[in-house]
Design an enzyme around this catalytic site. Sequence first.
Site, PDB file in Angstrom:
ATOM      1  N   HIS A 174      -2.199   5.027   1.993  1.00 37.01           N
ATOM      2  CA  HIS A 174      -1.869   6.448   1.996  1.00 37.01           C
ATOM      3  C   HIS A 174      -2.179   7.067   0.636  1.00 37.01           C
ATOM      4  O   HIS A 174      -2.406   6.353  -0.345  1.00 37.01           O
ATOM      5  CB  HIS A 174      -0.381   6.672   2.316  1.00 37.01           C
ATOM      6  CG  HIS A 174      -0.062   6.637   3.777  1.00 37.01           C
ATOM      7  ND1 HIS A 174       0.330   5.496   4.429  1.00 37.01           N
ATOM      8  CD2 HIS A 174      -0.071   7.617   4.718  1.00 37.01           C
ATOM      9  CE1 HIS A 174       0.540   5.760   5.709  1.00 37.01           C
ATOM     10  NE2 HIS A 174       0.308   7.039   5.915  1.00 37.01           N
ATOM     11  N   LYS A 182       2.618   9.769  -1.217  1.00 34.72           N
ATOM     12  CA  LYS A 182       3.469   9.143  -0.210  1.00 34.72           C
ATOM     13  C   LYS A 182       4.587   8.369  -0.895  1.00 34.72           C
ATOM     14  O   LYS A 182       4.336   7.522  -1.749  1.00 34.72           O
ATOM     15  CB  LYS A 182       2.622   8.204   0.661  1.00 34.72           C
ATOM     16  CG  LYS A 182       3.370   7.476   1.760  1.00 34.72           C
ATOM     17  CD  LYS A 182       3.730   8.397   2.891  1.00 34.72           C
ATOM     18  CE  LYS A 182       4.253   7.613   4.093  1.00 34.72           C
ATOM     19  NZ  LYS A 182       4.793   8.499   5.133  1.00 34.72           N
TER      20      LYS A 182
END
Length: 266
Positions: free
Chosen positions: A154, A158
């Site tokens: 990600h 995140k």
Amino acid sequence: MTNIAIFGANGRMGKVLCEAALISGNTSLAAAYVRDQHDLIGTKVQHFINQGETGVAFSTEAVIAEDVDVAIDFTLPAGMKKHLATALARKTPLVIGTTGLTAEDMTELEQAAKHIPIVFSRNFSVGINLLENLVKQAAKTLSDDVDIEVFELHHRHKIDAPSGTALMIGEAIAQAKGWDHDEVAVFDRSQDEHEKSQKEIGYSVMRGGDIVGEHTAYFAAEGERLELTHKASSKMTFAKGAVRAAAWLKDKPVGLYTMQDVLGFR
């Protein structure tokens, strides 16, 4: 037509949710909520997301408007709990995509779902929910001498790691195997002094750049390896799924649903 409200409408995901509600053919953006005293209150949402100058204005999250059919929350756990209380007071159905929830938070959701209909999912992508079914099939079909790992990537913003989606995949595998996920999940091998057990699910995480989201479940055996991967290239994928869930949730009876219910997978 389903009138949708977005909590945290000024956030990265909130902006995309607003756009998805506007472009969907069977929904409308009825309200866009931000924190009390926020500078955006009174500003037109369409102007904020470069979709024109007219339309709904940002408003305070303290009260859900009467014409709202379903609200959507993709904020942080603390904000979600506050918004859940607001939805309960108004008896407004709620779609929740907030991740990083604790067991206590989930218990709170389950209790709330006795009073309002709620769709909760760690990932609203249609592809990811199909992947959940595929990993279950793989886990049931392959023998017990395979090594199972979940890898996810990600963007640097995140916060939770592993991601809620990675855990959703691992939990689906554990369920198919008849394992207790909490007993077989391995998040850190830095102190291990023994070889990997084949009755465990290892998690690996990468954070960097602007990666929207990638998840792979590995089933590695002697002589072959099965890799099941989903790659998201736009947050709109998740937003469209959440808006689809909101339209589905309108007029549903109280209860706690998932995206699997929305898609008719169960």
